[in-house]
Design a protein around this motif. Structure first.
Motif, PDB file in Angstrom:
ATOM      1  N   ALA A  49      43.402  38.906  34.494  1.00  0.00           N
ATOM      2  CA  ALA A  49      42.258  39.339  35.296  1.00  0.00           C
ATOM      3  C   ALA A  49      42.670  40.457  36.239  1.00  0.00           C
ATOM      4  O   ALA A  49      43.813  40.480  36.700  1.00  0.00           O
ATOM      5  N   THR A  50      41.737  41.355  36.505  1.00  0.00           N
ATOM      6  CA  THR A  50      41.968  42.400  37.493  1.00  0.00           C
ATOM      7  C   THR A  50      40.749  42.523  38.394  1.00  0.00           C
ATOM      8  O   THR A  50      39.634  42.106  38.020  1.00  0.00           O
ATOM      9  N   ILE A  51      40.968  43.108  39.565  1.00  0.00           N
ATOM     10  CA  ILE A  51      39.884  43.303  40.521  1.00  0.00           C
ATOM     11  C   ILE A  51      40.090  44.646  41.209  1.00  0.00           C
ATOM     12  O   ILE A  51      41.225  45.021  41.519  1.00  0.00           O
ATOM     13  N   THR A  52      39.013  45.370  41.407  1.00  0.00           N
ATOM     14  CA  THR A  52      39.117  46.672  42.046  1.00  0.00           C
ATOM     15  C   THR A  52      39.367  46.549  43.550  1.00  0.00           C
ATOM     16  O   THR A  52      39.290  45.456  44.115  1.00  0.00           O
ATOM     17  N   ARG A  53      39.668  47.672  44.172  1.00  0.00           N
ATOM     18  CA  ARG A  53      40.086  47.688  45.576  1.00  0.00           C
ATOM     19  C   ARG A  53      39.081  47.002  46.491  1.00  0.00           C
ATOM     20  O   ARG A  53      39.466  46.257  47.397  1.00  0.00           O
ATOM     21  N   SER A  54      37.819  47.268  46.260  1.00  0.00           N
ATOM     22  CA  SER A  54      36.781  46.694  47.130  1.00  0.00           C
ATOM     23  C   SER A  54      36.367  45.294  46.705  1.00  0.00           C
ATOM     24  O   SER A  54      35.653  44.604  47.424  1.00  0.00           O
ATOM     25  N   GLY A  55      36.813  44.893  45.513  1.00  0.00           N
ATOM     26  CA  GLY A  55      36.386  43.611  44.958  1.00  0.00           C
ATOM     27  C   GLY A  55      35.078  43.690  44.203  1.00  0.00           C
ATOM     28  O   GLY A  55      34.576  42.671  43.725  1.00  0.00           O
TER      29      GLY A  55
END
Length: 124
Positions: A49-55
């Motif tokens: 799983a990955t998540i961007t900087r802001s979520g």
């Protein structure tokens, strides 16, 4: 030097749940997309799983889609992985890492600042 520390692993029966946490040591946490990875014995490390900087955006491997949820709290410099409906094949050491190149991919070699990992064991 950035340090990542994972916690929350353990032994759980199939169908159970665990919540992993990963604490990031510097104030630059919100500069990075973050990822959770796992490595089972004899297998290559893979991104789950990955998540961007802001979520605002999350991405999942097909094997965990619908069961795992990645989230982050930038105020606490922490990224989480909620794992539900666990299966024996989820057994692995789980790691978090930062997306060094900022491309938002799921490629292991584009991530860095690896933590020491936390063991997740799912019994059948």
């Amino acid at each position: 030097q950035v340090q990542l520390v994972e916690s929350g692993g353990g032994l759980v029966q199939a169908g159970g749940s665990l919540r992993l946490s990963c604490a990031y040591s510097e104030r630059t946490f919100d500069h990075y997309n973050m990822g959770w990875f796992r490595q089972a014995p004899g297998k290559e490390r893979e991104c789950v799983a990955t998540i961007t900087r802001s979520g605002g955006n999350t991405y999942y491997a097909d094997s965990v889609k619908g069961r795992f949820t990645i989230s982050r709290d930038n105020a606490k410099n922490t990224v989480y992985l909620q794992m539900n409906s666990l299966k024996p094949e989820d057994t692995a050491v789980y790691y978090c890492a930062a997306d060094r190149l900022g491309r938002g991919t799921m490629k292991v070699d584009e991530y860095g600042y690896w933590g020491q990992g936390t063991q997740v064991t799912v019994s059948s």
